[in-house]
Design a protein around this motif. Structure first.
Motif, short mmCIF file in Angstrom:
data_model
loop_
_atom_site.label_atom_id
_atom_site.label_comp_id
_atom_site.label_asym_id
_atom_site.label_seq_id
_atom_site.Cartn_x
_atom_site.Cartn_y
_atom_site.Cartn_z
N ALA A 1 2.21 -9.28 -16.13
CA ALA A 1 2.72 -7.94 -15.87
C ALA A 1 3.94 -8.01 -14.94
O ALA A 1 3.97 -8.80 -14.00
CB ALA A 1 1.63 -7.08 -15.23
N ARG B 1 6.04 -6.11 -12.24
CA ARG B 1 6.04 -5.00 -11.29
C ARG B 1 7.15 -5.26 -10.28
O ARG B 1 7.11 -6.24 -9.54
CB ARG B 1 4.68 -4.86 -10.62
N ASP C 1 -3.37 -9.63 -15.16
CA ASP C 1 -2.05 -9.12 -14.81
C ASP C 1 -1.02 -10.24 -14.60
O ASP C 1 0.06 -9.97 -14.07
CB ASP C 1 -2.14 -8.28 -13.52
N SER D 1 4.61 -10.11 -8.45
CA SER D 1 4.13 -10.16 -9.82
C SER D 1 4.78 -11.35 -10.52
O SER D 1 5.40 -12.21 -9.87
CB SER D 1 4.47 -8.86 -10.55
#
Length: 598
Positions: free
Chosen positions: A255, A257, A252, A262
């Motif tokens: 990713a 977010r 992640d 993040s």
């Protein structure tokens, strides 16, 4: 000849220890008197956090934040940081082999909130010492006790992440107040802010305000602020990066977010902190114009990283909810309500939540008028203004105002008590400052003027509230399935039963929320189709629950309106009664759409 320096008293030298002991003891006593000692807190987020901690202790992966029993098939990925789970795991894991997992977890949820108090006390003490002066520490301890002695965010069992964030933001603010700008204090402030935003992005605005203050202070002051500015930027960047590596799995890393730590918050925080540290190191001895240009470049770098990595994060993540979810769910979430909405019969809540903050803002402005305390007074005035503004927007932010008000009010009270405020001001005026510093006094004043709330009147008319223990015991006798229940009941269902729940107060469960709202408000025939589509096996109805009452008023011909009117459709077969609560089983066969009758 200079006057001899008065040695610090024992109380002043040990203020942090004495205040911590007093607050912890008071919280334990309050918890015992309420019969809640060793029990999870009443807030749904406390219970949901315990669900997450228990899953981790039972073997769920560190980077796996999926809650498989919440929402539609497949579950809901939670956005809460593992950083808050960590202290409870550290407490419970070594105790579990000795006293058993249940007692170990009960110990952890009891001890951790009391430990988190120490961070708040640290912030108060370091801030009071920055001001110095006769009596400041004593008044700071007195006022901090008045705010904290029974504070729901720090009672045993209150394990939601807000207690940690409150402590970290206050610690950062207190560490920035020293006029000499010691590098170790600025490094502490940067680290505390980095950790606070890694725990939850809702405090980014407080971090941004405090960081902006450090930056502007450096631009104006130049070389005297260099070491502190470098330490602040470097520690902020380092903690942001470390928290990312600790809580975000490698799969992640890229990713984006917007509601959790993040890649976007990493790049903006790491880039901004490191760029600011570099600018302070290189240009502190240059002219004001060059420092200002360097800061503008830092802001441009940070803004560019944010815009490129996650432009969608420049808006409120909750704006993505459907209009129905915003109207029928978000607008009714208690902590998301504007504080002034309580003016409808709850003046005591408005005054309790805002009174101390407003008094603190006035005291901070008074401090800013003096050359000796101008820098600290301006910082406190800005952060209190932001706290009050956000409390007006969403009431959950009011606690920041209460905590940050402690320091300016303590300084004002001490100056009045000692006579340093001037001969024209009566010394007894400090008593007035102490009175307006106590949130409970504001609440009591408002209570004398408040009429009973409409919500409370409606709840009494609807009957007694449901008993969660009875409901959980009844549900535990049924085969596991997915339950449609009031959102406030969902955390307890997940913690104490084997069932799944469709509907809860967690915005990443948007699909489950929208499905539940449609079922609650749809006519029974349509509701049945939606229940099947969502895979719901049981419906839990608590007549006095605010959710149930709201949907019955909003859609009298909807499923909940019909049930509360005594016209439950025949395809909802009564499974169990648990006090005033009714548990219905959704019948699998077609052809039963007529009402069962009153």
């Amino acid at each position: 000849m200079t006057a001899p320096v008065r040695p610090a008293s024992f109380a002043e030298r040990r203020a942090g220890l004495l205040l911590s002991a007093a607050v912890v003891v008071s919280l334990i006593i309050v918890s015992l008197l309420r019969g809640k000692f060793g029990v999870i807190g009443p807030d749904g987020d406390d219970v949901m956090r315990l669900v997450q901690v228990r899953a981790l202790l039972e073997g769920q992966g560190w980077f796996d934040l999926m809650q498989p029993r919440l929402g539609l098939e497949g579950g809901t990925p939670m956005h809460w940081s593992r950083l808050v789970d960590l202290p409870m795991v550290f407490i419970a894991a070594p105790l579990a082999p000795v006293i058993g997992p249940d007692v170990a977890i009960a110990t952890a949820i009891t001890v951790w909130p009391l430990i988190s108090v120490l961070i708040v006390v640290w912030g108060v003490v370091i801030g009071a010492r920055a001001f110095g002066g006769r009596g400041v520490m004593a008044f700071a301890a007195l006022l901090a006790f008045a705010v904290l002695y029974r504070h729901f965010r720090f009672l045993p069992g209150a394990i939601d992440h807000h207690n940690l964030q409150l402590g970290l933001i206050l610690l950062a603010g207190g560490a920035l107040l020293a006029p000499s700008r010691p590098a170790n204090h600025l490094a502490l402030a940067g680290a505390a802010l980095g950790l606070a935003v890694a725990v939850g992005v809702e405090v980014w605005v407080f971090a941004a305000v405090l960081a902006a203050f450090v930056a502007i202070d450096w631009v104006i002051s130049g070389e005297p602020a260099q070491r502190g500015a470098v330490a602040f930027g470097a520690s902020f960047a380092a903690v942001i990066a470390a928290a990312f590596l600790l809580t975000v799995g490698p799969l992640d890393y890229w990713a984006v977010r917007c509601d959790a730590h993040s890649s976007v918050t990493l790049l903006a925080g790491l880039g901004g902190g490191a760029a600011f540290a570099l600018a302070a190191q290189v240009t502190s001895e240059k002219s004001l114009a060059i420092r200002l240009a360097a800061l503008a470049n830092v802001a441009a770098v940070t803004g560019a990283l944010l815009a490129v990595a996650g432009p969608q994060c420049l808006s409120n993540p909750l704006d993505a909810l459907s209009p129905a979810a915003q109207e029928l769910w978000l607008a009714r979430v208690e902590e998301a309500r504007p504080t002034l909405s309580y003016l409808d019969g709850r003046l005591d809540e408005v005054l309790f939540r805002l009174g101390t903050g407003v008094a603190g803002l006035a005291a901070a402005i008074w401090l800013a008028r003096s050359t000796a305390t101008r820098r600290a007074g301006l910082l406190l005035a800005v952060i209190l203004t932001v706290s009050l503004a956000f409390a007006l927007y969403q009431t959950r932010f009011y606690v920041f105002g209460q905590l940050f008000a402690i320091l300016p009010l303590a300084v004002l009270a001490a100056r009045l008590w000692s006579g340093e405020a001037g001969p024209r001001v009566p010394r007894l005026a400090y008593l007035g400052v102490v009175i307006v510093s106590v949130p409970t006094i504001w609440g009591a004043a408002g209570m004398t003027l408040s009429a009973p709330t409409p919500a409370a009147t409606l709840a009494r008319a609807a009957g007694p509230a449901c008993d969660p223990r009875a409901v959980h015991a009844a549900l535990s006798t049924l085969e596991p399935g997915r339950i449609l229940a009031p959102a406030s009941e969902t955390p307890g269902l997940l913690l104490n039963t084997r069932h799944s729940a469709l509907y809860g107060h967690y915005h990443r469960n948007a699909a489950g929320i929208e499905a539940a709202l449609a079922i609650f408000t749809a006519p029974p025939v349509e509701a049945r189709t939606r229940l099947r589509s969502a895979g719901v096996d049981y419906v839990l109805v608590c007549p006095a629950d605010p959710d149930m009452q709201f949907f019955a008023r909003h859609s009298p011909k909807g499923l909940i309106g019909e049930i509360l009117a005594g016209r439950a459709p025949a395809w909802l077969t009564p499974a169990l009664l648990a006090g005033p609560a009714s548990i219905y089983r959704v019948a699998p066969d077609a052809g039963l759409d007529q009402p069962a009758g009153p």
